[in-house]
Design a protein around this motif. Structure first.
Motif, PDB file in Angstrom:
ATOM      1  N   HIS A 172       8.215  -5.393 -18.429  1.00  0.00           N
ATOM      2  CA  HIS A 172       9.076  -5.184 -17.265  1.00  0.00           C
ATOM      3  C   HIS A 172       8.547  -5.881 -16.010  1.00  0.00           C
ATOM      4  O   HIS A 172       9.107  -5.691 -14.932  1.00  0.00           O
ATOM      5  CB  HIS A 172       9.237  -3.685 -16.997  1.00  0.00           C
ATOM      6  N   MET A 173       7.479  -6.655 -16.142  1.00  0.00           N
ATOM      7  CA  MET A 173       6.936  -7.367 -14.981  1.00  0.00           C
ATOM      8  C   MET A 173       7.876  -8.513 -14.589  1.00  0.00           C
ATOM      9  O   MET A 173       8.245  -9.338 -15.426  1.00  0.00           O
ATOM     10  CB  MET A 173       5.552  -7.920 -15.301  1.00  0.00           C
ATOM     11  N   ILE A 174       8.283  -8.537 -13.331  1.00  0.00           N
ATOM     12  CA  ILE A 174       9.136  -9.625 -12.850  1.00  0.00           C
ATOM     13  C   ILE A 174       8.371 -10.581 -11.936  1.00  0.00           C
ATOM     14  O   ILE A 174       8.829 -11.697 -11.684  1.00  0.00           O
ATOM     15  CB  ILE A 174      10.364  -9.071 -12.101  1.00  0.00           C
ATOM     16  N   ARG A 175       7.212 -10.164 -11.447  1.00  0.00           N
ATOM     17  CA  ARG A 175       6.331 -11.021 -10.653  1.00  0.00           C
ATOM     18  C   ARG A 175       4.891 -10.675 -11.026  1.00  0.00           C
ATOM     19  O   ARG A 175       4.537  -9.504 -11.129  1.00  0.00           O
ATOM     20  CB  ARG A 175       6.509 -10.803  -9.139  1.00  0.00           C
ATOM     21  N   GLY A 176       4.064 -11.684 -11.226  1.00  0.00           N
ATOM     22  CA  GLY A 176       2.674 -11.439 -11.563  1.00  0.00           C
ATOM     23  C   GLY A 176       2.506 -10.922 -12.981  1.00  0.00           C
ATOM     24  O   GLY A 176       3.448 -10.895 -13.779  1.00  0.00           O
ATOM     25  N   ARG A 234      -6.624  -4.307  -6.785  1.00  0.00           N
ATOM     26  CA  ARG A 234      -5.276  -4.870  -6.792  1.00  0.00           C
ATOM     27  C   ARG A 234      -4.288  -3.804  -7.258  1.00  0.00           C
ATOM     28  O   ARG A 234      -4.667  -2.861  -7.946  1.00  0.00           O
ATOM     29  CB  ARG A 234      -5.216  -6.089  -7.708  1.00  0.00           C
ATOM     30  N   ILE A 235      -3.029  -3.984  -6.904  1.00  0.00           N
ATOM     31  CA  ILE A 235      -2.017  -2.976  -7.191  1.00  0.00           C
ATOM     32  C   ILE A 235      -0.739  -3.644  -7.664  1.00  0.00           C
ATOM     33  O   ILE A 235      -0.387  -4.746  -7.201  1.00  0.00           O
ATOM     34  CB  ILE A 235      -1.751  -2.093  -5.941  1.00  0.00           C
ATOM     35  N   VAL A 236      -0.054  -3.001  -8.618  1.00  0.00           N
ATOM     36  CA  VAL A 236       1.249  -3.451  -9.114  1.00  0.00           C
ATOM     37  C   VAL A 236       2.275  -2.403  -8.702  1.00  0.00           C
ATOM     38  O   VAL A 236       2.118  -1.217  -9.014  1.00  0.00           O
ATOM     39  CB  VAL A 236       1.239  -3.626 -10.647  1.00  0.00           C
ATOM     40  N   LEU A 237       3.327  -2.839  -8.005  1.00  0.00           N
ATOM     41  CA  LEU A 237       4.315  -1.920  -7.445  1.00  0.00           C
ATOM     42  C   LEU A 237       5.655  -2.039  -8.152  1.00  0.00           C
ATOM     43  O   LEU A 237       6.021  -3.104  -8.657  1.00  0.00           O
ATOM     44  CB  LEU A 237       4.522  -2.213  -5.943  1.00  0.00           C
ATOM     45  N   GLY A 238       6.411  -0.931  -8.143  1.00  0.00           N
ATOM     46  CA  GLY A 238       7.808  -0.987  -8.549  1.00  0.00           C
ATOM     47  C   GLY A 238       8.584  -1.801  -7.530  1.00  0.00           C
ATOM     48  O   GLY A 238       8.272  -1.802  -6.337  1.00  0.00           O
ATOM     49  N   VAL A 239       9.628  -2.479  -7.985  1.00  0.00           N
ATOM     50  CA  VAL A 239      10.347  -3.406  -7.113  1.00  0.00           C
ATOM     51  C   VAL A 239      10.991  -2.680  -5.937  1.00  0.00           C
ATOM     52  O   VAL A 239      11.022  -3.214  -4.811  1.00  0.00           O
ATOM     53  CB  VAL A 239      11.401  -4.196  -7.934  1.00  0.00           C
ATOM     54  N   GLU A 297      -4.498  -5.230  -2.714  1.00  0.00           N
ATOM     55  CA  GLU A 297      -3.687  -6.451  -2.658  1.00  0.00           C
ATOM     56  C   GLU A 297      -2.592  -6.379  -3.733  1.00  0.00           C
ATOM     57  O   GLU A 297      -2.870  -6.056  -4.892  1.00  0.00           O
ATOM     58  CB  GLU A 297      -4.567  -7.687  -2.910  1.00  0.00           C
ATOM     59  N   VAL A 298      -1.366  -6.671  -3.346  1.00  0.00           N
ATOM     60  CA  VAL A 298      -0.251  -6.632  -4.295  1.00  0.00           C
ATOM     61  C   VAL A 298      -0.412  -7.773  -5.309  1.00  0.00           C
ATOM     62  O   VAL A 298      -0.436  -8.945  -4.930  1.00  0.00           O
ATOM     63  CB  VAL A 298       1.105  -6.747  -3.569  1.00  0.00           C
ATOM     64  N   ALA A 299      -0.532  -7.402  -6.585  1.00  0.00           N
ATOM     65  CA  ALA A 299      -0.765  -8.408  -7.631  1.00  0.00           C
ATOM     66  C   ALA A 299       0.438  -8.592  -8.548  1.00  0.00           C
ATOM     67  O   ALA A 299       0.452  -9.521  -9.364  1.00  0.00           O
ATOM     68  CB  ALA A 299      -1.987  -8.024  -8.466  1.00  0.00           C
ATOM     69  N   GLY A 300       1.439  -7.734  -8.437  1.00  0.00           N
ATOM     70  CA  GLY A 300       2.601  -7.864  -9.320  1.00  0.00           C
ATOM     71  C   GLY A 300       3.679  -6.858  -8.982  1.00  0.00           C
ATOM     72  O   GLY A 300       3.440  -5.855  -8.290  1.00  0.00           O
ATOM     73  N   LEU A 301       4.884  -7.138  -9.471  1.00  0.00           N
ATOM     74  CA  LEU A 301       6.035  -6.254  -9.300  1.00  0.00           C
ATOM     75  C   LEU A 301       6.672  -6.031 -10.663  1.00  0.00           C
ATOM     76  O   LEU A 301       6.757  -6.951 -11.481  1.00  0.00           O
ATOM     77  CB  LEU A 301       7.064  -6.864  -8.338  1.00  0.00           C
ATOM     78  N   PHE A 302       7.139  -4.811 -10.896  1.00  0.00           N
ATOM     79  CA  PHE A 302       7.835  -4.514 -12.146  1.00  0.00           C
ATOM     80  C   PHE A 302       9.190  -3.867 -11.843  1.00  0.00           C
ATOM     81  O   PHE A 302       9.391  -3.285 -10.771  1.00  0.00           O
ATOM     82  CB  PHE A 302       6.999  -3.594 -13.049  1.00  0.00           C
ATOM     83  N   GLU A 303      10.096  -3.995 -12.795  1.00  0.00           N
ATOM     84  CA  GLU A 303      11.422  -3.380 -12.674  1.00  0.00           C
ATOM     85  C   GLU A 303      11.816  -2.812 -14.034  1.00  0.00           C
ATOM     86  O   GLU A 303      12.094  -3.537 -14.977  1.00  0.00           O
ATOM     87  CB  GLU A 303      12.465  -4.395 -12.215  1.00  0.00           C
ATOM     88  N   VAL A 304      11.818  -1.477 -14.113  1.00  0.00           N
ATOM     89  CA  VAL A 304      12.171  -0.795 -15.354  1.00  0.00           C
ATOM     90  C   VAL A 304      13.679  -0.644 -15.483  1.00  0.00           C
ATOM     91  O   VAL A 304      14.242  -0.681 -16.566  1.00  0.00           O
ATOM     92  CB  VAL A 304      11.481   0.587 -15.419  1.00  0.00           C
ATOM     93  N   GLY A 305      14.352  -0.490 -14.333  1.00  0.00           N
ATOM     94  CA  GLY A 305      15.790  -0.247 -14.360  1.00  0.00           C
ATOM     95  C   GLY A 305      16.130   1.202 -14.126  1.00  0.00           C
ATOM     96  O   GLY A 305      17.277   1.602 -14.284  1.00  0.00           O
ATOM     97  N   MET A 306      15.136   2.015 -13.751  1.00  0.00           N
ATOM     98  CA  MET A 306      15.373   3.403 -13.379  1.00  0.00           C
ATOM     99  C   MET A 306      14.762   3.634 -12.003  1.00  0.00           C
ATOM    100  O   MET A 306      13.576   3.374 -11.786  1.00  0.00           O
ATOM    101  CB  MET A 306      14.764   4.372 -14.398  1.00  0.00           C
ATOM    102  N   TYR A 307      15.580   4.132 -11.093  1.00  0.00           N
ATOM    103  CA  TYR A 307      15.151   4.266  -9.706  1.00  0.00           C
ATOM    104  C   TYR A 307      13.921   5.154  -9.584  1.00  0.00           C
ATOM    105  O   TYR A 307      13.055   4.910  -8.741  1.00  0.00           O
ATOM    106  CB  TYR A 307      16.304   4.854  -8.882  1.00  0.00           C
ATOM    107  N   GLU A 308      13.831   6.186 -10.416  1.00  0.00           N
ATOM    108  CA  GLU A 308      12.700   7.104 -10.351  1.00  0.00           C
ATOM    109  C   GLU A 308      11.375   6.377 -10.486  1.00  0.00           C
ATOM    110  O   GLU A 308      10.406   6.696  -9.780  1.00  0.00           O
ATOM    111  CB  GLU A 308      12.845   8.144 -11.477  1.00  0.00           C
ATOM    112  N   GLY A 327       9.064   4.904  -7.074  1.00  0.00           N
ATOM    113  CA  GLY A 327       7.955   5.817  -6.775  1.00  0.00           C
ATOM    114  C   GLY A 327       6.708   5.651  -7.603  1.00  0.00           C
ATOM    115  O   GLY A 327       5.887   6.583  -7.646  1.00  0.00           O
ATOM    116  N   THR A 328       6.517   4.495  -8.274  1.00  0.00           N
ATOM    117  CA  THR A 328       5.346   4.345  -9.147  1.00  0.00           C
ATOM    118  C   THR A 328       4.587   3.060  -8.830  1.00  0.00           C
ATOM    119  O   THR A 328       5.202   2.031  -8.540  1.00  0.00           O
ATOM    120  CB  THR A 328       5.772   4.323 -10.634  1.00  0.00           C
ATOM    121  N   ALA A 329       3.272   3.147  -8.872  1.00  0.00           N
ATOM    122  CA  ALA A 329       2.404   1.981  -8.687  1.00  0.00           C
ATOM    123  C   ALA A 329       1.231   2.087  -9.657  1.00  0.00           C
ATOM    124  O   ALA A 329       0.818   3.188 -10.043  1.00  0.00           O
ATOM    125  CB  ALA A 329       1.899   1.906  -7.252  1.00  0.00           C
TER     126      ALA A 329
END
Length: 416
Positions: free
Chosen positions: A133-137, A148-153, A189-200, A204-206
């Motif tokens: 589900h990673m869309i960046r990084g 480093r941290i990976v955030l929800g989109v 430092e933001v190292a990546g973004l993910f998108e699961v397709g569920m707003y929850e 709200g997840t990193a």
């Protein structure tokens, strides 16, 4: 030539042309009603199965099939427990440690709360599909000590950050300083973004590295728990109970059905309600056969009287019209099953075609995360729907057939 007499007469009546064309019209209407009802029921249940599957896959892309936690909240000998579980139960394919905690994230004057999960990227890939589900990084960018941290989109959009931007994480664990008690703060430092397709999850997840999470949440060598990947997610409840009995010590073992019980219980309830509502359509169509057979019995009074005088028993007369109604229903059910199965298997082609013709988009991509109408056809659903429709058809034939069996030959032939 070897068919019983009642069955042969019933089949002959079904094929024969009607003197009263209205009876033929009602028969066709009853058959069409069954076709539409069975088709609608199969299609709707298949689409709801598809939505349930999509939702389950998206949830399990982030959640785990099962988790093991210590009762005191810190699983210290997690490596021993992980090896014990993987070796003891062949249904457990993999296990991975995690540290979970809530924290505040701040960047460029924006602030938002979120669930922070510390993971080991190499082990996490074995129990969840976060990397898909990673869309960046990349998830492998999380390295111990690099913070480093990976955030929800959606969370990244709320904070207004992109890859490489700094984010300040504020943990609820306090640090005692000469200035007083202050929350623990750490720059990531933001190292990546993910998108699961569920707003929850997207909002709200990193994710951070397991060792960084230990340092931030002060868990020492312990972890929050272990995430398990099973060979059959539908058996998660059974496997979880077996694991809980096999472990040495006091642990809390939970599976995904417990963690998301209300959501899947609501989906199951919707499926049951939709099945009942659409079954009423099938029932109405099936009981239209009553009017067809009642008129047919009236039209065939003299034929029935002659058959009775020739020695045909009342039960055999009943069977004649039961066979005729069953044939009408069976043809409608078979056509409905063919239509429902064809529509359910090709819903991804039919819906875009309807959208192009009508100029309307049913599931807009900018509004719904599931922009395509999913479908999952299950054989058991088709069998259950077909069986229900056939039973209702047989029930609809009983009253007209009973009336035909009560025909008195003398009265029926009085004016012939």
């Amino acid at each position: 030539m070897f068919k019983p007499l009642s069955v042969a007469i019933g089949l002959r009546y079904t094929r024969a042309k009607r003197r009263n064309h209205f009876i033929s019209f009602i028969s066709v209407v009853s058959m069409i009603g069954l076709v539409l009802g069975v088709t609608a029921l199969i299609t709707v249940l298949s689409v709801m199965n598809g939505f349930e599957r999509e939702l389950r896959e998206r949830i399990l892309g982030m959640a785990s099939h099962a988790t093991i936690q210590a009762l005191d909240g810190s699983l210290r000998e997690w490596e021993t427990v992980r090896q014990q579980v993987e070796a003891a139960d062949p249904r457990v394919l993999a296990a991975a440690p995690y540290v979970s905690g809530e924290a505040m994230l701040s960047a460029f004057g924006n602030i938002s709360g979120g669930l922070i999960r510390g993971i080991d990227p190499a082990l996490e890939r074995r129990v969840a599909r976060i990397g898909e589900h990673m869309i960046r990084g990349e998830l492998e960018a999380l390295e111990a000590g690099e913070f480093r941290i990976v955030l929800g989109v959606e969370l990244a959009a709320q904070l207004g950050v992109r890859i490489g931007d700094p984010v300040v994480l504020m943990a609820p664990q306090a640090a005692v300083t000469p200035a007083g008690v202050l929350p623990r703060m750490r720059r990531f430092e933001v190292a990546g973004l993910f998108e699961v397709g569920m707003y929850e999850f997207d909002r709200g997840t990193a994710f951070i590295h397991l060792d960084d999470a230990r340092a931030v949440f002060q868990t020492g060598e312990g972890v929050t728990g272990l995430r398990l990947h099973l060979d059959d997610l539908m058996q998660a409840g059974v496997v979880s109970r077996d694991i809980a009995r096999s472990l040495d010590g006091m642990f809390r073992v939970a599976d995904w059905t417990q963690q998301h019980a209300n959501l899947f219980r609501a989906i199951q309830m919707e499926k049951v309600v939709m099945f009942i509502i659409l079954s009423l359509i099938v029932a109405v169509a099936a009981f239209n056969i009553v009017s067809t057979l009642v008129m047919l019995v009236t039209d065939k009074q003299s034929d029935i009287a002659i058959l009775r005088t020739l020695g045909l028993k009342p039960s055999s007369v009943m069977l004649v019209f039961i066979v005729q109604g069953a044939v009408i229903g069976l043809v409608g059910i078979v056509l409905g099953v063919i239509g429902g199965v064809s529509l359910a298997l090709n819903i991804d082609v039919v819906v875009p075609l309807i959208e192009r013709i009508t100029g309307t988009q049913f599931l807009a991509a900018d509004v719904y995360y599931i922009s395509d109408l999913p479908s999952e056809l299950r054989v058991e659903d088709v069998i259950r729907i077909s069986g229900l429709a056939f039973v209702l058809t047989l029930l609809a034939t009983l009253f007209p057939a009973w009336r035909a069996a009560r025909t008195r030959p003398a009265e029926a032939l009085r004016y012939e």
